[in-house]
Design a protein around this motif. Structure first.
Motif, PDB file in Angstrom:
ATOM      1  N   UNK A 199       0.863  -1.172   0.000  1.00  0.00           N
ATOM      2  CA  UNK A 199       0.000   0.000   0.000  1.00  0.00           C
ATOM      3  C   UNK A 199       0.904   1.228   0.000  1.00  0.00           C
ATOM      4  N   UNK A 200       1.148   1.751  -1.195  1.00  0.00           N
ATOM      5  CA  UNK A 200       2.035   2.897  -1.332  1.00  0.00           C
ATOM      6  C   UNK A 200       1.343   4.157  -0.827  1.00  0.00           C
ATOM      7  N   UNK A 201       2.079   5.019  -0.121  1.00  0.00           N
ATOM      8  CA  UNK A 201       1.499   6.305   0.283  1.00  0.00           C
ATOM      9  C   UNK A 201       1.094   7.119  -0.949  1.00  0.00           C
ATOM     10  N   UNK A 202       0.084   7.930  -0.798  1.00  0.00           N
ATOM     11  CA  UNK A 202      -0.435   8.714  -1.920  1.00  0.00           C
ATOM     12  C   UNK A 202       0.593   9.649  -2.528  1.00  0.00           C
ATOM     13  N   UNK A 203       1.568  10.071  -1.745  1.00  0.00           N
ATOM     14  CA  UNK A 203       2.542  11.037  -2.265  1.00  0.00           C
ATOM     15  C   UNK A 203       3.710  10.380  -2.996  1.00  0.00           C
ATOM     16  N   UNK A 204       3.672   9.072  -3.186  1.00  0.00           N
ATOM     17  CA  UNK A 204       4.744   8.379  -3.898  1.00  0.00           C
ATOM     18  C   UNK A 204       4.309   8.121  -5.333  1.00  0.00           C
ATOM     19  N   UNK A 205       5.108   8.602  -6.263  1.00  0.00           N
ATOM     20  CA  UNK A 205       4.872   8.395  -7.692  1.00  0.00           C
ATOM     21  C   UNK A 205       5.758   7.231  -8.141  1.00  0.00           C
ATOM     22  N   UNK A 206       5.162   6.052  -8.328  1.00  0.00           N
ATOM     23  CA  UNK A 206       5.939   4.867  -8.682  1.00  0.00           C
ATOM     24  C   UNK A 206       6.726   5.044  -9.968  1.00  0.00           C
ATOM     25  N   UNK A 207       6.228   5.836 -10.888  1.00  0.00           N
ATOM     26  CA  UNK A 207       6.944   6.041 -12.150  1.00  0.00           C
ATOM     27  C   UNK A 207       8.264   6.768 -11.933  1.00  0.00           C
ATOM     28  N   UNK A 208       8.400   7.433 -10.785  1.00  0.00           N
ATOM     29  CA  UNK A 208       9.649   8.158 -10.503  1.00  0.00           C
ATOM     30  C   UNK A 208      10.598   7.363  -9.608  1.00  0.00           C
ATOM     31  N   UNK A 209      10.148   6.220  -9.151  1.00  0.00           N
ATOM     32  CA  UNK A 209      11.013   5.368  -8.334  1.00  0.00           C
ATOM     33  C   UNK A 209      11.858   4.497  -9.250  1.00  0.00           C
ATOM     34  N   UNK A 210      12.705   5.135  -9.998  1.00  0.00           N
ATOM     35  CA  UNK A 210      13.469   4.397 -10.999  1.00  0.00           C
ATOM     36  C   UNK A 210      14.804   3.902 -10.481  1.00  0.00           C
ATOM     37  N   UNK A 211      15.204   4.354  -9.325  1.00  0.00           N
ATOM     38  CA  UNK A 211      16.520   3.954  -8.842  1.00  0.00           C
ATOM     39  C   UNK A 211      16.408   3.024  -7.645  1.00  0.00           C
ATOM     40  N   UNK A 212      17.387   2.204  -7.521  1.00  0.00           N
ATOM     41  CA  UNK A 212      17.465   1.327  -6.355  1.00  0.00           C
ATOM     42  C   UNK A 212      17.689   2.174  -5.100  1.00  0.00           C
ATOM     43  N   UNK A 213      18.347   3.299  -5.255  1.00  0.00           N
ATOM     44  CA  UNK A 213      18.599   4.184  -4.112  1.00  0.00           C
ATOM     45  C   UNK A 213      17.285   4.664  -3.501  1.00  0.00           C
ATOM     46  N   UNK A 214      16.353   5.098  -4.346  1.00  0.00           N
ATOM     47  CA  UNK A 214      15.054   5.557  -3.850  1.00  0.00           C
ATOM     48  C   UNK A 214      14.295   4.421  -3.172  1.00  0.00           C
ATOM     49  N   UNK A 215      14.357   3.244  -3.758  1.00  0.00           N
ATOM     50  CA  UNK A 215      13.679   2.094  -3.167  1.00  0.00           C
ATOM     51  C   UNK A 215      14.313   1.695  -1.840  1.00  0.00           C
ATOM     52  N   UNK A 216      15.612   1.796  -1.756  1.00  0.00           N
ATOM     53  CA  UNK A 216      16.302   1.486  -0.495  1.00  0.00           C
ATOM     54  C   UNK A 216      15.873   2.448   0.606  1.00  0.00           C
ATOM     55  N   UNK A 217      15.714   3.717   0.256  1.00  0.00           N
ATOM     56  CA  UNK A 217      15.288   4.709   1.248  1.00  0.00           C
ATOM     57  C   UNK A 217      13.894   4.380   1.772  1.00  0.00           C
ATOM     58  N   UNK A 218      13.016   3.977   0.881  1.00  0.00           N
ATOM     59  CA  UNK A 218      11.671   3.582   1.307  1.00  0.00           C
ATOM     60  C   UNK A 218      11.760   2.345   2.195  1.00  0.00           C
ATOM     61  N   UNK A 219      12.586   1.396   1.800  1.00  0.00           N
ATOM     62  CA  UNK A 219      12.737   0.165   2.566  1.00  0.00           C
ATOM     63  C   UNK A 219      13.227   0.466   3.987  1.00  0.00           C
ATOM     64  N   UNK A 220      14.190   1.352   4.097  1.00  0.00           N
ATOM     65  CA  UNK A 220      14.778   1.664   5.407  1.00  0.00           C
ATOM     66  C   UNK A 220      13.752   2.194   6.402  1.00  0.00           C
TER      67      UNK A 220
END
Length: 103
Positions: free
Chosen positions: A4-25
């Motif tokens: 369940x992604x937060x409304x303010x997250x645009x999945x099309x802009x999560x193109x880097x592993x770095x951004x995904x790692x930040x969310x994971x953390x």
């Protein structure tokens, strides 16, 4: 699994592993398995080596045993290992011996 992604997250802009790692953390431990699955199975646009390095970091540093087990299962399957997915030391040793094969 569903995330369940937060409304303010645009999945099309999560193109880097770095951004995904930040969310994971910052994700709660109950969401981490779904994020691991998403990064490993859905984000094939990210290099396999980067995705494996993500799994390795989960194995080494995550305190959630469930997250470690998920990362261990994906890693063991990728490496064709018949090993317990929470045998972290053995998995890390396997990566140490084979990481040069991935670019």
């Amino acid at each position: 699994m569903t995330i369940l992604w937060p409304n303010d997250i645009d999945l099309s802009k999560l193109i880097t592993i770095k951004a995904l790692r930040q969310i994971y953390e910052t994700a709660p431990s109950t969401t981490k398995p779904a994020l691991i699955e998403y990064i490993w199975e859905k984000r094939v646009d990210i290099s396999k080596k980067d995705r494996i390095n993500f799994l390795i970091d989960v194995l080494q540093y995550d305190k959630s045993l469930l997250a470690v087990e998920y990362a261990g299962r994906y890693f063991a399957k990728e490496m064709n290992l018949q090993i317990n997915p929470i045998a972290v030391d053995d998995l890390l040793e396997s990566w140490k011996n084979s990481k040069d094969k991935y670019k």
